[in-house]
Design an enzyme around this catalytic site. Structure first.
Site, PDB file in Angstrom:
ATOM      1  N   VAL A   1       2.324  41.283 -58.920  1.00 57.25           N
ATOM      2  CA  VAL A   1       2.499  40.732 -57.296  1.00 57.25           C
ATOM      3  C   VAL A   1       3.458  41.875 -56.153  1.00 57.25           C
ATOM      4  O   VAL A   1       4.302  42.590 -56.694  1.00 57.25           O
ATOM      5  CB  VAL A   1       2.825  39.199 -56.597  1.00 57.25           C
ATOM      6  CG1 VAL A   1       4.170  39.419 -56.315  1.00 57.25           C
ATOM      7  CG2 VAL A   1       2.156  39.980 -55.085  1.00 57.25           C
ATOM      8  N   CYS A   2       2.394  42.712 -55.279  1.00 60.68           N
ATOM      9  CA  CYS A   2       3.396  43.417 -54.198  1.00 60.68           C
ATOM     10  C   CYS A   2       3.127  44.693 -55.679  1.00 60.68           C
ATOM     11  O   CYS A   2       3.286  45.333 -56.071  1.00 60.68           O
ATOM     12  CB  CYS A   2       4.255  43.329 -54.159  1.00 60.68           C
ATOM     13  SG  CYS A   2       4.554  43.736 -52.342  1.00 60.68           S
ATOM     14  N   GLY A   3       4.476  45.337 -55.122  1.00 56.68           N
ATOM     15  CA  GLY A   3       5.364  46.248 -56.050  1.00 56.68           C
ATOM     16  C   GLY A   3       5.531  46.136 -57.369  1.00 56.68           C
ATOM     17  O   GLY A   3       5.787  46.872 -58.388  1.00 56.68           O
TER      18      GLY A   3
ATOM     19  N   THR B   1      -2.225  46.118 -56.302  1.00 55.10           N
ATOM     20  CA  THR B   1      -0.401  46.494 -55.470  1.00 55.10           C
ATOM     21  C   THR B   1      -0.726  46.585 -54.115  1.00 55.10           C
ATOM     22  O   THR B   1      -1.808  46.250 -53.362  1.00 55.10           O
ATOM     23  CB  THR B   1      -0.050  47.688 -55.669  1.00 55.10           C
ATOM     24  OG1 THR B   1       1.692  47.373 -55.982  1.00 55.10           O
ATOM     25  CG2 THR B   1       0.011  48.876 -55.892  1.00 55.10           C
TER      26      THR B   1
ATOM     27  N   ALA C   1      -2.052  41.935 -54.435  1.00 51.66           N
ATOM     28  CA  ALA C   1      -1.481  42.922 -53.514  1.00 51.66           C
ATOM     29  C   ALA C   1      -0.016  42.239 -52.860  1.00 51.66           C
ATOM     30  O   ALA C   1       0.614  42.915 -53.215  1.00 51.66           O
ATOM     31  CB  ALA C   1      -2.966  43.144 -52.604  1.00 51.66           C
TER      32      ALA C   1
END
Length: 160
Positions: free
Chosen positions: A62-64, A82, A112
């Site tokens: 998730v994310c980074g 991302t 994301a």
């Protein structure tokens, strides 16, 4: 243990975005790009390579956290997402970057930005334990998932 069937979850990083390089042109120390790049000098890429290579293991980011296996060269040709500020980097690693809250590419599932982590977690719960359990957790958290989970299936829409 990357050889154990299950889910490996890679969380994002917290810190400044590092959009403005320092006086020396380098990203600021402690910024998210620096933190993510530092993981490449650890044993994590090797462990992730084992996990990505095992179809009984679902790698989720998730994310980074989605960027770490991509930067390690483990996701070339795969579909992932991302945080919107990292989509260009994801694309530069050979990943098919998708603008979606959650992307399911089989044994790779990515989310994301930070809040899409809730959607990712509930989707993984649905995949692993079923929709009734996922719905019960949604009710417990008083949270309703948003958006459609993107999958590389079905016809390509006209004009894309």
């Amino acid at each position: 243990d990357p050889a154990r069937p299950g889910v490996v979850l890679l969380p994002g990083a917290a810190g400044p975005l590092g959009e403005t390089p320092g006086e020396d042109g380098e990203p600021e120390p402690g910024s998210i790009p620096v933190l993510l790049a530092a993981t490449l000098a650890t044993s994590l890429p090797g462990l992730l390579a084992e996990a990505v290579g095992d179809p009984a293991v679902v790698v989720a980011g998730v994310c980074g956290g989605s960027l770490i296996p991509a930067m390690a060269g483990l996701l070339e040709g795969r579909h992932a997402t991302t945080h919107h500020l990292g989509l260009d980097l994801l694309d530069a690693t050979g990943v098919h970057a998708v603008r979606a809250r959650v992307v399911d590419d089989g044994d790779l599932v990515t989310g994301a930005g930070v809040t899409s982590g809730l959607d990712l977690a509930l989707y993984l719960l649905e995949r692993e334990a079923g929709p009734r359990v996922a719905h019960a957790v949604e009710e417990l958290f008083a949270y309703e998932r948003r958006g459609t989970v993107w999958r590389p299936a079905g016809p390509v829409p006209a004009g894309f």
